[in-house]
Design an enzyme around this catalytic site. Structure first.
Site, PDB file in Angstrom:
ATOM      1  N   ARG A  18       0.813  -1.225   0.000  1.00 15.59           N
ATOM      2  CA  ARG A  18       0.000   0.000   0.000  1.00 15.59           C
ATOM      3  C   ARG A  18       0.844   1.273   0.000  1.00 15.59           C
ATOM      4  O   ARG A  18       0.412   2.303  -0.493  1.00 15.59           O
ATOM      5  CB  ARG A  18      -0.917   0.021   1.235  1.00 15.59           C
ATOM      6  CG  ARG A  18      -1.916  -1.122   1.292  1.00 15.59           C
ATOM      7  CD  ARG A  18      -3.239  -0.708   0.669  1.00 15.59           C
ATOM      8  NE  ARG A  18      -4.238  -1.732   0.786  1.00 15.59           N
ATOM      9  CZ  ARG A  18      -5.273  -1.683   1.630  1.00 15.59           C
ATOM     10  NH1 ARG A  18      -5.398  -0.674   2.451  1.00 15.59           N
ATOM     11  NH2 ARG A  18      -6.165  -2.646   1.653  1.00 15.59           N
ATOM     12  N   ASP A  21     -16.117   8.780   5.651  1.00 17.15           N
ATOM     13  CA  ASP A  21     -14.909   7.973   5.722  1.00 17.15           C
ATOM     14  C   ASP A  21     -13.779   8.834   6.262  1.00 17.15           C
ATOM     15  O   ASP A  21     -13.828  10.057   6.198  1.00 17.15           O
ATOM     16  CB  ASP A  21     -14.544   7.405   4.348  1.00 17.15           C
ATOM     17  CG  ASP A  21     -13.657   6.164   4.459  1.00 17.15           C
ATOM     18  OD1 ASP A  21     -14.202   5.055   4.363  1.00 17.15           O
ATOM     19  OD2 ASP A  21     -12.439   6.316   4.675  1.00 17.15           O
TER      20      ASP A  21
END
Lengths: 275, 127
Positions: A32, A140
């Site tokens: 990531r 989020d």
């Protein structure tokens, strides 16, 4: 990566998001964070940890946290909660005073599939809701995924996860190799950057709260905190949906499973408490 | 669990092999056909529960097979999932109108195949 760097980076994630990354997730840091390393011309995760250690307030820290906390998502994920929602929305709509809006919250909405699934259900129910306005809020931690959610543009791969082809044809249009969701659905959802560890009172009260597959990343104390927060925002006759692998057992007594409905929870009633 | 069967129709042996591995993993017994004509014979011999159907093939293409099999066996048996590089709305609508239950745009993977089998009613969403 040295154990110190791993501890520093996961400590940063824990402090900012409450999410606990265990050592089995070391591979995830590699994959990531690779794009960030490349862009910042950093040779390794150790170098990244070093940079952040000397300047923890850099926007870079926020980026690192976001990169490590976004999840794979699909439309109508796990099916059951959406079947339940389809069943109970008409009753909730009928029970509210005239003019009151039904409010649905997709907490940890990621790239928006969950919120848009709700929008599709509301649209499909149509007249059954008696003209009741439904407001959907997607929140989020990551501004990055929120921007994607808001754009409503999905890859060919994404529109084939969980989405029946009839709904693809009805609500999506091809857009330079990707699929764009209809404006009618896009405008049903509002997006807001929000961290589940913050006080959700600013978001208001909700009839339905989706908080799925996010508790699994928290430790017990944080789970309890988040469940308590969302219980505070739930209407007395509302519902909370948790992920299939999640439970309220041992974490809160304010939410109880809806009988016979996997993943659906409601507030403990005083009557039920007495019995 | 009953013996569940899926007929995979594609002119590419590579695609058939990849699809077979995934579909067997979902609990189906797999047969293969390399074009629509072969698939039609296969259905007459023994009706599969599901058909995973490519569109562009020599001899008889997927759409033609779809029309034949619906005319012969009715709207609900077998359950047909298109699996093709054709990805325009017009094509999808055309296949649905001809009686397909679901539609996969290639490339696909195990996740997409699983989800589309759920949508088509071949699997429950519990997994």
């Amino acid at each position: 990566m040295t154990p110190e760097s791993f501890q520093f980076l996961t400590g940063l994630v824990k402090a900012r998001s409450g999410i606990v990354l265990t050592t089995e997730k070391a591979y995830m840091l590699e994959t990531r964070l690779a794009p960030i390393l490349k862009r910042e011309r950093l040779a390794s995760l150790d170098a990244l940890a070093g940079r952040l250690r000397s300047a923890p307030s850099l926007p870079l820290a926020t980026e690192v946290v976001e990169a490590l906390t976004t999840n794979e998502s699909s439309f109508f994920r796990d099916g059951k909660p959406f079947e339940h929602l389809r069943k109970i929305l008409p009753a909730l709509a009928a029970s509210r005073p005239a003019g009151q809006t039904l409010r649905v919250w997709s907490a940890a909405s990621s790239t928006g599939q969950e919120a848009y699934s709700v929008a599709m259900i509301v649209n499909e129910l149509g007249p059954v809701l008696g003209g009741r306005r439904v407001e959907i809020l997607g929140t989020d931690l990551s501004r990055d995924v929120l921007a994607r959610a808001q754009e409503g543009l999905f890859s060919q791969f994404e529109v084939q996860r969980g989405l029946p082809v009839q709904l693809l044809v009805k609500y999506f249009k091809p857009d330079s190799g990707r699929w764009r969701i209809a404006d009618g659905l896009r405008t049903m959802v509002r997006w807001q950057c929000y961290n589940l560890l913050e006080n959700p009172a600013i978001l208001g009260r909700f009839d339905i709260i989706f908080c799925r597959n996010v508790l699994i990343y928290f430790d017990a104390a944080t789970k309890t905190q988040v469940l308590s927060n969302i219980s505070n925002q739930l209407q007395p006759d509302g519902y909370v949906y948790l992920g299939g692998a999640e439970t309220v057992l041992g974490l809160t007594t304010r939410l109880v499973p809806s009988s016979g409905e996997r993943g659906a929870y409601e507030l403990m009633r005083s009557a039920a408490k007495a019995s | 669990m009953q013996n569940r069967s899926c007929l995979i129709v594609d002119d590419s042996p590579v695609v058939r092999r990849a699809a077979r591995r995934i579909v067997e993993g979902l609990g189906f017994t797999v047969r293969e056909a390399k074009d629509g004509a072969e698939a039609l014979v296969s259905c007459r011999t023994e009706m599969p529960e599901a058909v995973l159907l490519d569109w562009n093939m020599p001899v008889m293409d997927g759409l033609e097979f779809l029309k034949h099999v619906r005319a012969e066996h009715g709207p609900s048996r077998p359950i047909i999932v298109l699996c093709t590089t054709e990805a325009s709305i017009d094509r999808i609508v055309e296949a649905l109108a001809a009686g397909a239950q679901e539609y996969i745009m290639k490339p696909f993977d195990a996740g997409i195949l699983h989800d589309k089998f759920v949508q088509a009613g071949l699997l429950s969403d519990a997994a």
